[in-house]
Design a protein around this motif. Structure first.
Motif, mmCIF file in Angstrom:
data_model
loop_
_atom_site.group_PDB
_atom_site.id
_atom_site.type_symbol
_atom_site.label_atom_id
_atom_site.label_comp_id
_atom_site.label_asym_id
_atom_site.label_seq_id
_atom_site.Cartn_x
_atom_site.Cartn_y
_atom_site.Cartn_z
ATOM 1 N N UNK A 282 46.453 49.748 41.775
ATOM 2 C CA UNK A 282 45.571 49.855 42.810
ATOM 3 C C UNK A 282 44.972 48.691 43.106
ATOM 4 N N UNK A 283 45.458 47.572 43.031
ATOM 5 C CA UNK A 283 45.135 46.117 43.026
ATOM 6 C C UNK A 283 46.469 45.667 44.434
ATOM 7 N N UNK A 284 47.523 46.214 44.726
ATOM 8 C CA UNK A 284 48.753 46.256 45.600
ATOM 9 C C UNK A 284 47.916 46.590 47.259
ATOM 10 N N UNK A 285 47.234 47.344 46.696
ATOM 11 C CA UNK A 285 46.504 48.308 47.982
ATOM 12 C C UNK A 285 44.853 47.767 48.250
ATOM 13 N N UNK A 286 44.385 46.707 47.300
ATOM 14 C CA UNK A 286 42.910 46.062 47.821
ATOM 15 C C UNK A 286 43.088 44.630 48.074
ATOM 16 N N UNK A 287 43.908 44.151 47.401
ATOM 17 C CA UNK A 287 44.249 42.413 48.206
ATOM 18 C C UNK A 287 45.633 42.542 48.302
ATOM 19 N N UNK A 288 45.340 40.635 48.788
ATOM 20 C CA UNK A 288 46.526 40.423 49.336
ATOM 21 C C UNK A 288 47.213 38.849 48.053
ATOM 22 N N UNK A 289 45.701 38.696 47.195
ATOM 23 C CA UNK A 289 46.541 37.283 46.627
ATOM 24 C C UNK A 289 46.910 37.423 45.502
ATOM 25 N N UNK A 290 48.587 37.341 45.268
ATOM 26 C CA UNK A 290 49.051 37.079 44.051
ATOM 27 C C UNK A 290 49.418 35.839 42.731
ATOM 28 N N UNK A 291 48.800 34.823 43.219
ATOM 29 C CA UNK A 291 49.342 33.519 42.853
ATOM 30 C C UNK A 291 48.211 33.119 42.360
ATOM 31 N N UNK A 292 47.087 32.757 42.983
ATOM 32 C CA UNK A 292 45.773 32.652 41.809
ATOM 33 C C UNK A 292 45.307 33.351 40.831
ATOM 34 N N UNK A 293 44.624 32.530 39.549
ATOM 35 C CA UNK A 293 44.339 33.864 38.204
ATOM 36 C C UNK A 293 42.944 34.251 39.090
ATOM 37 N N UNK A 294 43.057 35.972 38.327
ATOM 38 C CA UNK A 294 41.524 37.256 38.840
ATOM 39 C C UNK A 294 41.168 37.556 37.830
#
Length: 704
Positions: A282-294
């Motif tokens: 579901x993260x793909x629909x919620x955020x654009x951040x794909x590099x920084x640790x989350x």
């Protein structure tokens, strides 16, 4: 003849000289090209500070429970970056000895190592063995892939030469030890030390350093968490190599006993992975951040999850799978079990499997009946019936004659459901199911009223939760917020705009029916000592067993069955699934206040408006239009309770468990000839059932 020989010899020397010159020229050009290539690579290499960021290794995701506990860490795990002087000398020596003993003397590639590999390949007839230096490995890890092509090896050598030109040996070793992969998602020695030994890499012992150094060759094979014995055996080889290469003494190697090193045990997050596998996409629909640790903060309650897992394992028969979903009144998923063992099967039966729900589907049948104007106390005859050539039979193979709608639902009488379907329309029931969130295809053949269409457990649980929410839609969700390492919020869950599915009085009367099914019907095994509303479901030949219900704001659905859909002797919704629901809910709601169900819904306000406003000059019997109330079981109250008089409480056994007495049953199901109150007219066609007619002045409401 002599002149001919002389001319031939001269011609041969000339040809040889030409070839030799060509080789020399080619070699010079190759060297020049190599120098140019290295120079270009040096110019394009990132700075040292950029290489220490490690963003190119992928995104680290820590999934947290509702209380902040880390459920699982996915992607790369980095640990702290250790400067060269912070890295223990034992760790540096172990890595150099194991991976590249001439590291301090070569220029990025090792000509001696390459020569020996070529000789070995020629004399033994084998392929050339791996000869990558630490610098080459670093170049490959940062800039290249792991394919074995000649082109990749050539690029690797160029980059290694460039790295040696731009950085010192100490810097290269520091980069390598902080970036190399050690298995289990751990990149760098600090992450590996924390994962395997439970402490930072700045104070590794010799034995621990040997274990970590031994992982580089094959992280999956020698991982301490996967095979402790293989990791310790490999570390012994590393220690002997260090002795052979003069890095440590034989006594030091003997004192570093690998068998005495304590390996950190990993926590068992078996069933949690069903939840995280469902939530993370579901993260793909919620955020654009794909590099920084989350950090992904979820809705999961670790305590409830543990109890859910235990309840399924304890109650599902041998050879039978089980699934459970539990969601709060706002849709927050508190527990999810997709099967008995995630290691054996990652197939999530709570969200992926589609199975026939049996009588649990009657939720939509009776919602349609109530919305059409029927009431729990209406009498319907239980008798044989045939619809379009289909003749349903009751599980008891008997017919009871006249029964109330409430009793028909509690006993899960199939012929009554068929009659309701014929009366309200099978398409109407299918539309009701879709309205409540069923996403799978729904048949409109008559048999659909008995749950012949396949559904998902999470969708069914969502539907029951929406009934518990007084007819307002519930949307299950898993992610509360997403936060970066520096505390920046990337996503925060907001409650969706409320969407009314059915009028409050319809949901209240449906709750009344569901409560009766647990109190005196097929769901008695689900009683937990406080008000519970729910419904069982059993498919033909006992292939599937369901129980879905709610109490104290928590809605839980349970399914059991075999993946191959074979019959299971004795499996019914009211047996193992209801017991699993009982075991889970008893603990899950233990610290929540007891909540009585609000089934005393008054007649909608629009029926109480002056008769002139509703019907013009048409005369209406005012006594016939007087307000009528129902008790907690949906039964009529002859006189509304006076203000200040305590309201009658829902019928609950003194100890909260067991079957009701005959007296309690008589109270719940009075004689059918008793006069019943008039029912409010059904909603107008093509109008939102939750809104009043055009001539109403106020919306209908439910007592808080």
């Amino acid at each position: 003849m002599a002149r001919t020989r002389s001319a031939t010899a001269s011609s041969g020397r000339s040809t040889f000289k030409t070839i030799l010159q060509g080789i020399v020229y080619a070699a010079v050009l190759a060297v020049l090209a190599l120098i140019v290539a290295v120079a270009v690579a040096v110019a394009n290499l990132p700075s040292y500070s950029e290489l220490t960021k490690r963003n190119d290794l992928g995104q680290m995701i820590r999934v947290r429970a509702a209380n902040g506990q880390v459920l699982v860490a996915l992607g790369p795990s980095f640990g702290h970056w250790l400067r060269y002087d912070q890295i223990p000398a034992e760790m540096r020596a172990a890595m150099i000895s194991t991976e590249d003993r001439r590291f301090r003397s070569h220029i990025g590639v090792d000509p001696i190592g390459i020569g020996r590999a070529l000789v070995s390949a020629v004399t033994r007839g084998k392929r050339v063995s791996a000869t990558s230096t630490i610098t080459q490995q670093l170049a490959r890890n940062i800039f290249l892939t792991n394919n074995r092509s000649f082109t990749r090896k050539f690029k690797e050598a160029i980059l290694a030469l460039a790295l040696e030109r731009k950085f010192s040996k100490d810097q290269i070793l520091e980069l390598y030890l902080n970036r190399v992969y050690f298995g289990g998602g751990a990149y760098g020695i600090d992450a590996a030390s924390g994962k395997f030994f439970g402490h930072g890499a700045d104070h590794l012992s010799l034995g621990e350093a040997a274990i970590i150094a031994g992982l580089v060759k094959a992280p999956s094979n020698y991982s301490p968490t996967a095979d402790v014995q293989a990791a310790r055996s490999r570390s012994g080889v590393v220690l002997q190599t260090m002795v052979k290469n003069g890095f440590i003494s034989a006594d030091a190697a003997a004192n570093a006993d690998p068998a005495s090193i304590r390996i950190q045990q990993t926590t068992n997050n078996n069933s949690v992975r069903y939840f995280t596998d469902w939530a993370l996409p579901q993260l793909d629909q919620l955020i654009d951040q794909t590099q920084d640790p989350i950090d992904v903060w979820t809705t999961l309650d670790p305590g409830m999850q543990a109890v859910a897992d235990k309840s399924i394992r304890a109650n599902a028969p041998n050879g039978v799978q089980g699934a459970l979903v539990s969601m709060d009144r706002d849709g927050a998923v508190r527990a999810m079990v997709g099967g008995k063992d995630y290691v054996d099967s990652i197939y999530n039966r709570a969200t992926q499997a589609t199975r026939q729900p049996g009588s649990a589907f009657k939720l939509f049948v009776y919602l349609s009946a109530l919305e059409s104007g029927m009431k729990p106390t209406d009498t319907i005859v239980d008798e044989p019936i045939t619809i379009d050539g289909w003749t349903p039979r009751n599980s008891t193979r008997t017919n009871l004659g006249p029964v109330s709608l409430r009793e028909a639902f509690s006993r899960s009488i199939n012929t009554i459901s068929a009659k309701i379907g014929a009366q309200v329309g099978f398409t109407t029931i299918a539309d009701m199911a879709r309205r409540f969130g069923i996403t799978t295809p729904i048949s409109t053949y008559p048999s659909m009223v008995l749950g012949s269409s396949e559904v998902r457990l999470i969708d069914m649980t969502r539907a029951f939760a929406s009934v518990q929410n007084k007819g307002v839609a519930i949307t299950p969700y898993a992610i509360r917020k997403v936060v970066t390492a520096d505390g920046r919020i990337l996503y925060q869950h907001d409650q969706m705009e409320q969407r009314v599915l059915v009028a409050p009085w319809v949901a209240a009367e449906m709750t009344d029916l569901l409560q009766s099914a647990v109190l005196s019907g097929t769901g008695r095994a689900a009683q937990i000592g406080r008000p519970v509303a729910g419904k069982t479901g059993t498919t033909s030949s006992n292939k599937d067993g369901w129980f879905i219900g709610f109490s104290s704001g928590l809605t839980t659905g349970v399914w059991m069955g075999r993946d191959d859909a074979k019959p299971i002797a004795g499996l019914q919704g009211g047996t193992a699934p209801a017991r699993a629901f009982h075991d889970f809910m008893t603990v899950a709601v233990a610290n929540r206040p007891v909540e009585q169900f609000d089934t005393q819904v008054p007649i909608p306000d629009w029926q109480l408006t002056p008769e002139e406003e509703m019907y013009g000059d048409t005369a209406i019997d005012a006594n016939a239009m007087s307000p009528s109330l129902v008790d907690e079981n949906g039964m009529p109250l002859e006189n509304p309770p006076a203000q200040g008089v305590p309201q009658q409480q829902p019928m609950v056994r003194p100890d909260g468990t067991g079957d009701p007495t005959q007296q309690e049953l008589d109270q719940a199901f009075p004689p059918q000839q008793q006069q019943q109150p008039q029912r409010p007219p059904p909603p107008q066609p093509n109008r939102d059932p939750s809104s009043p007619p055009p001539d109403a002045t106020e919306p209908r409401t439910v007592s808080p």
